[in-house]
Write a protein that holds these residues in place. Structure first.
Motif, PDB file in Angstrom:
ATOM      1  N   GLN A   1      -9.517  -1.831 -11.294  1.00 59.31           N
ATOM      2  CA  GLN A   1      -9.708  -0.642 -12.116  1.00 59.31           C
ATOM      3  C   GLN A   1      -9.096   0.558 -11.396  1.00 59.31           C
ATOM      4  O   GLN A   1      -9.120   0.617 -10.161  1.00 59.31           O
ATOM      5  CB  GLN A   1     -11.197  -0.380 -12.352  1.00 59.31           C
ATOM      6  CG  GLN A   1     -11.901  -1.517 -13.068  1.00 59.31           C
ATOM      7  CD  GLN A   1     -13.387  -1.236 -13.268  1.00 59.31           C
ATOM      8  OE1 GLN A   1     -13.785  -0.106 -13.501  1.00 59.31           O
ATOM      9  NE2 GLN A   1     -14.190  -2.276 -13.169  1.00 59.31           N
ATOM     10  N   GLY A   2      -8.569   1.476 -12.167  1.00 56.21           N
ATOM     11  CA  GLY A   2      -8.027   2.686 -11.556  1.00 56.21           C
ATOM     12  C   GLY A   2      -7.058   3.398 -12.460  1.00 56.21           C
ATOM     13  O   GLY A   2      -6.820   2.988 -13.606  1.00 56.21           O
ATOM     14  N   GLU A   3      -6.503   4.475 -11.934  1.00 58.25           N
ATOM     15  CA  GLU A   3      -5.557   5.300 -12.687  1.00 58.25           C
ATOM     16  C   GLU A   3      -4.128   4.896 -12.321  1.00 58.25           C
ATOM     17  O   GLU A   3      -3.821   4.720 -11.136  1.00 58.25           O
ATOM     18  CB  GLU A   3      -5.775   6.779 -12.357  1.00 58.25           C
ATOM     19  CG  GLU A   3      -7.205   7.260 -12.564  1.00 58.25           C
ATOM     20  CD  GLU A   3      -7.656   7.151 -14.013  1.00 58.25           C
ATOM     21  OE1 GLU A   3      -6.811   7.345 -14.915  1.00 58.25           O
ATOM     22  OE2 GLU A   3      -8.845   6.848 -14.247  1.00 58.25           O
TER      23      GLU A   3
ATOM     24  N   CYS B   1       2.149   3.236  -9.442  1.00 61.50           N
ATOM     25  CA  CYS B   1       1.073   3.303  -8.453  1.00 61.50           C
ATOM     26  C   CYS B   1      -0.268   3.161  -9.156  1.00 61.50           C
ATOM     27  O   CYS B   1      -0.407   3.592 -10.306  1.00 61.50           O
ATOM     28  CB  CYS B   1       1.061   4.653  -7.751  1.00 61.50           C
ATOM     29  SG  CYS B   1       2.140   4.759  -6.356  1.00 61.50           S
ATOM     30  N   LEU B   2      -1.225   2.610  -8.489  1.00 60.24           N
ATOM     31  CA  LEU B   2      -2.579   2.594  -9.026  1.00 60.24           C
ATOM     32  C   LEU B   2      -3.511   3.206  -7.984  1.00 60.24           C
ATOM     33  O   LEU B   2      -3.445   2.867  -6.798  1.00 60.24           O
ATOM     34  CB  LEU B   2      -3.032   1.173  -9.356  1.00 60.24           C
ATOM     35  CG  LEU B   2      -4.439   1.117  -9.962  1.00 60.24           C
ATOM     36  CD1 LEU B   2      -4.468   0.212 -11.201  1.00 60.24           C
ATOM     37  CD2 LEU B   2      -5.456   0.636  -8.943  1.00 60.24           C
ATOM     38  N   GLU B   3      -4.342   4.136  -8.450  1.00 63.71           N
ATOM     39  CA  GLU B   3      -5.314   4.764  -7.567  1.00 63.71           C
ATOM     40  C   GLU B   3      -6.703   4.328  -7.981  1.00 63.71           C
ATOM     41  O   GLU B   3      -7.124   4.535  -9.123  1.00 63.71           O
ATOM     42  CB  GLU B   3      -5.213   6.287  -7.645  1.00 63.71           C
ATOM     43  CG  GLU B   3      -6.193   6.991  -6.704  1.00 63.71           C
ATOM     44  CD  GLU B   3      -6.053   8.508  -6.735  1.00 63.71           C
ATOM     45  OE1 GLU B   3      -5.613   9.022  -7.775  1.00 63.71           O
ATOM     46  OE2 GLU B   3      -6.375   9.151  -5.723  1.00 63.71           O
TER      47      GLU B   3
ATOM     48  N   GLU C   1       0.835  -1.188   0.000  1.00 60.91           N
ATOM     49  CA  GLU C   1       0.000   0.000   0.000  1.00 60.91           C
ATOM     50  C   GLU C   1       0.878   1.250   0.000  1.00 60.91           C
ATOM     51  O   GLU C   1       1.991   1.237   0.534  1.00 60.91           O
ATOM     52  CB  GLU C   1      -0.922  -0.009   1.216  1.00 60.91           C
ATOM     53  CG  GLU C   1      -1.971  -1.118   1.136  1.00 60.91           C
ATOM     54  CD  GLU C   1      -2.991  -1.039   2.257  1.00 60.91           C
ATOM     55  OE1 GLU C   1      -2.632  -0.505   3.317  1.00 60.91           O
ATOM     56  OE2 GLU C   1      -4.114  -1.514   2.058  1.00 60.91           O
ATOM     57  N   VAL C   2       0.368   2.304  -0.589  1.00 63.38           N
ATOM     58  CA  VAL C   2       1.101   3.575  -0.614  1.00 63.38           C
ATOM     59  C   VAL C   2       0.740   4.365   0.634  1.00 63.38           C
ATOM     60  O   VAL C   2      -0.434   4.573   0.923  1.00 63.38           O
ATOM     61  CB  VAL C   2       0.730   4.383  -1.880  1.00 63.38           C
ATOM     62  CG1 VAL C   2       1.365   5.772  -1.825  1.00 63.38           C
ATOM     63  CG2 VAL C   2       1.181   3.638  -3.123  1.00 63.38           C
TER      64      VAL C   2
END
Lengths: 185, 325
Positions: B168-170, B184-186, B133-134
């Motif tokens: 799914q994410g950015e 990273c994925l947000e 996790e970030v």
């Protein structure tokens, strides 16, 4: 592949049965073995022994529920391997698990005749059926699947220190239930 | 060992099947509920129709010289690229190794496949798999694209399709890191996680990972450690190095870079030592498991598949003994 089809392959002595069962239930069995033995090499050997036992036992057996049947085979092999390794202090997962289970041992005098595994299994099942579902899940996840406490705490969303207390109460509850049934170990 | 406890174990083994079945179903649903706590479980439902099929550790084992089993004979993987390291004992003596290539996982659309429900996506034709996790959103760099999840246009015959995955994410780059390795994925709910292209790469020495991909010395921020039992029971007693112990941290980072990668399987029994957490200024925390056996020290990076670093045992013991517990 459907379980019945896999079992048919075993009955037909088709070696594809081993490929099929390992492909479908390899991860499941590996997780149990790894939880109990805590060692990659032993885990893989335990799995190979599991497929070998399945090959030897089916036929004549035709498990109604293949997944738990395989899990029970894994647990049987794991305890034997643990015993084999114990002199060398191997198998930390089972060390911890068995030491926790000592809390469940009923008090009283030594039995004249050792309780049968099946009888004990039935008594534990009866006790589990009296417990809230969440406690049933916690007990089986810890003492059947061998899931580590911190992992179980994550799964259940319970702080680990509270889970430890709850598991202790569960073990004592089982002990009381076994004593009420006059089961001696 | 108390034979009575073993008797109980055997009795528990024979718990009725219907109870086991119930627990199986309930534990799966409880995992799905604990989204915040278990990132891997968080994605299980979405991953059900697009999954990475588990088997890396097993397949790695089967490729080892001398390894054999009934399963291996019947189930030889053709599509997995895997070049196992030499016997750990030989490596400890300083002989050369071909390194360890972490195989690509098989991507499947089969919802019934025995699958490893690890969140992943495809970017630049590579599998990026959940790492951690970030903790600090300020590490986000450039926007690289949008992962749309198990999209309808996915066609297995075409192989990997960029921006398909189990989530799914950015996607964003991570400041100071190669976007070909770490991004990273947000998610839309704001959850942030690191994803690493850890599969398909070949690792020989620790420098291949901890200098070239995670430049730990360049981005080192702090080091914490935890006793093994403390970690096991989630007691949370994580200790920090004092400012005067910074040399100790550097010793550990050098150990990482000087180690040699080996496969987890095939190793002799390992004794558990401690856990170490290395915090980088990119906000990434690397969680290490430290072990040893009679001859060598071993370090495992959490979530990094089936590899161990084999390191000098005396140096590892010196590091552990320098810590205050």
């Amino acid at each position: 592949m459907e379980d019945n089809r896999i079992i048919d392959l075993f009955w037909a002595r088709d070696e594809e049965a081993v490929s099929a069962v390992s492909a479908k239930y390899g991860p499941y069995c590996r997780t149990i073995a790894r939880n109990l033995l805590g060692n990659a090499e032993d885990t893989e050997e335990c799995l190979n022994d599991t497929w070998h036992q399945a090959w030897q036992r089916i036929p004549p057996q035709r498990p109604q529920h293949l997944k738990p049947w395989l899990g029970k085979v894994v647990r049987g092999i794991a305890i034997n391997r643990w015993n084999h390794n114990h002199a060398e202090k191997r198998g930390a997962g089972l060390d911890l698990l068995l030491s926790e289970l000592e809390d469940c041992i009923p008090g009283g005098a030594e039995p004249e005749k050792a309780v049968e595994d099946a009888e004990l299994g039935a008594a534990i099942s009866r006790w589990l059926r009296t417990m809230p579902q969440e406690d049933r899940v916690l007990f089986v996840r810890r003492y059947w699947h061998g899931v580590a406490l911190n992992t179980l705490a994550e799964e259940a969303g319970i702080p680990s220190n509270k889970l430890a207390q709850r598991m202790f109460r569960l073990r004592r509850s089982l002990r009381t239930a076994l004593e009420k049934e006059d089961i001696r170990i | 060992m108390n034979h009575k406890a073993e008797t109980l174990y055997r009795g528990i083994t024979l718990i009725d099947d219907d109870i086991l079945q119930e627990v199986e179903e309930q534990s799966l649903s409880s995992k799905a509920r604990s989204k915040k706590r278990t990132p891997i479980a968080r994605y299980a439902a979405l991953a059900a129709c697009l999954v990475l099929v588990l088997g890396a550790a097993l397949l790695l084992h089967y490729h080892q010289p001398g390894a054999s089993s009934l399963v291996a004979e019947n189930n030889q993987p053709d599509s997995i690229s895997c070049y196992p390291a030499q016997d750990p004992k030989e490596q400890a003596s300083g002989t050369q190794t071909e390194g360890v290539t972490i195989p690509n996982m098989e991507v499947s659309l089969d919802a019934n496949a025995s699958a490893c429900m690890i969140p992943f996506f495809i970017y630049q034709g590579k599998q990026f798999i959940w790492l951690a996790e970030v903790e600090d959103p300020s590490v986000l760099g450039d926007h690289l694209g949008t992962v749309t999840g198990p999209i309808d246009v996915w066609t297995p015959a075409e192989g990997y399709v960029d921006f398909a995955g189990s989530i799914q994410g950015e996607i964003y780059s991570v400041q100071g890191s190669d976007p070909g390795f770490l991004v990273c994925l947000e998610e839309s709910n704001g959850n942030l996680a690191y994803f690493a292209n850890s599969v398909g790469i070949t690792l020989v020495t620790g420098s291949d990972l901890f200098r070239d991909r995670f430049p730990v010395q360049e981005h080192y921020l702090s080091l914490e450690y935890q006793a093994w039992d403390d970690w096991y029971y989630s007691q949370g007693n994580i200790r920090s190095l004092s400012p005067s112990q910074e040399d100790t941290a550097q010793d550990f980072l050098e150990l990482l870079q000087g180690g040699t990668f080996v496969l987890r399987t095939g190793l002799e029994e390992l004794t558990d030592l401690i856990h170490v957490y290395v915090h980088l200024d990119s906000g990434l925390t690397l969680h290490f498991f430290l072990h040893e056996n009679d001859t060598d020290g071993y370090i495992y990076l959490d979530n990094f598949w089936s590899t161990y670093l084999i390191v000098d045992k005396a140096a590892l013991e010196d590091f552990v003994s320098s810590l205050d517990f």
